[in-house]
Scaffold this active site. Structure first.
Site, PDB file in Angstrom:
ATOM      1  N   CYS A 163      -4.475   1.826  -4.794  1.00 51.76           N
ATOM      2  CA  CYS A 163      -3.828   2.945  -4.115  1.00 51.76           C
ATOM      3  C   CYS A 163      -2.522   3.356  -4.790  1.00 51.76           C
ATOM      4  CB  CYS A 163      -3.558   2.570  -2.658  1.00 51.76           C
ATOM      5  SG  CYS A 163      -2.555   1.077  -2.460  1.00 51.76           S
ATOM      6  N   HIS A 192       0.871  -1.177   0.000  1.00 48.11           N
ATOM      7  CA  HIS A 192       0.000   0.000   0.000  1.00 48.11           C
ATOM      8  C   HIS A 192       0.906   1.223   0.000  1.00 48.11           C
ATOM      9  CE1 HIS A 192      -3.047   2.959   1.059  1.00 48.11           C
ATOM     10  NE2 HIS A 192      -2.237   3.376   2.025  1.00 48.11           N
TER      11      HIS A 192
END
Length: 217
Positions: free
Chosen positions: A121, A47
């Site tokens: 993301c 992430h």
């Protein structure tokens, strides 16, 4: 996440305070402890958030056609294991101009459009960095998604989920929405049955992340 020689360069701290204030960082997190092993083979599940003017911005999923862009204290995104920060360059706009920019960008990243392979993301942070005229994010960060786009039929359905899923709670640049109001709106949604069971609800007065309220284009 692209080819080439694998390297992981963390950021260094400069000496010019004014210049440092405008520095843009990519904050990288592990989604799984397995990254400690797989990273040596040039891939992993990561992430990322982009840090600008002392706040970190990321993109997560929820079930609504509204902003999935959120802000959080740098290097502390809940649910992930912080790995490192990478300097991407410097922003050439004021804090207020950047705030308007990120609120406008939020209209392109609704929570219900999140997709692990096609729009995750890392796609978000790469897009933001590019639009700020900074470096693109390193290829190894999103290599698994690129691999998955070629062999999506081999990936399990469970990989379609993201750990950043909760009821959106907005706050504005001027903080004109109090914590109690935010809490009330969350409770209303729960009472009215507006929340899908796939969304992780966090109806607390001190939300760890705050979604950015978008500016319509």
């Amino acid at each position: 996440m692209g080819g080439g020689t694998f390297s992981l360069n963390c950021s260094s701290v400069g000496t010019n305070v004014g210049f440092m204030d405008r520095e843009v960082f990519l904050n990288v997190y592990d989604l799984t402890p397995f990254n400690s092993y797989s990273i040596w083979f040039g891939f992993g599940v990561f992430h990322t958030g982009i840090e600008v003017y002392g706040m970190e911005y990321g993109f997560g999923a929820h079930d609504y056609s509204i902003s999935g862009v959120f802000e959080v204290e740098p290097r502390s995104c809940p649910g992930f294991i912080y790995r490192c920060s990478i300097s991407l360059g410097h922003v050439n706009m004021s804090p207020s101009e950047f705030r308007e920019f990120i609120e406008t960008m939020a209209s392109d990243y609704h929570g219900d459009t999140y997709h692990l392979i096609c729009k995750n993301c890392n796609h978000f942070t790469d897009d933001i960095s590019h639009r700020l005229n900074c470096k693109r994010i390193p290829g190894w960060v999103n290599r698994l998604a690129k691999f998955g786009s070629l062999f999506s039929c081999l990936l399990p359905d469970s990989l379609e989920s993201t750990t950043v899923k909760q009821l959106p709670e907005y706050h504005t640049y001027e903080d004109d929405m109090s914590d109690s109001e935010s809490y009330s709106s969350s409770q209303e949604a729960l009472e009215n049955g507006e929340v899908n069971h796939r969304v992780l609800i966090s109806p607390t007065r001190t939300a760890e992340i705050a979604f950015i309220k978008e500016i319509p284009r």
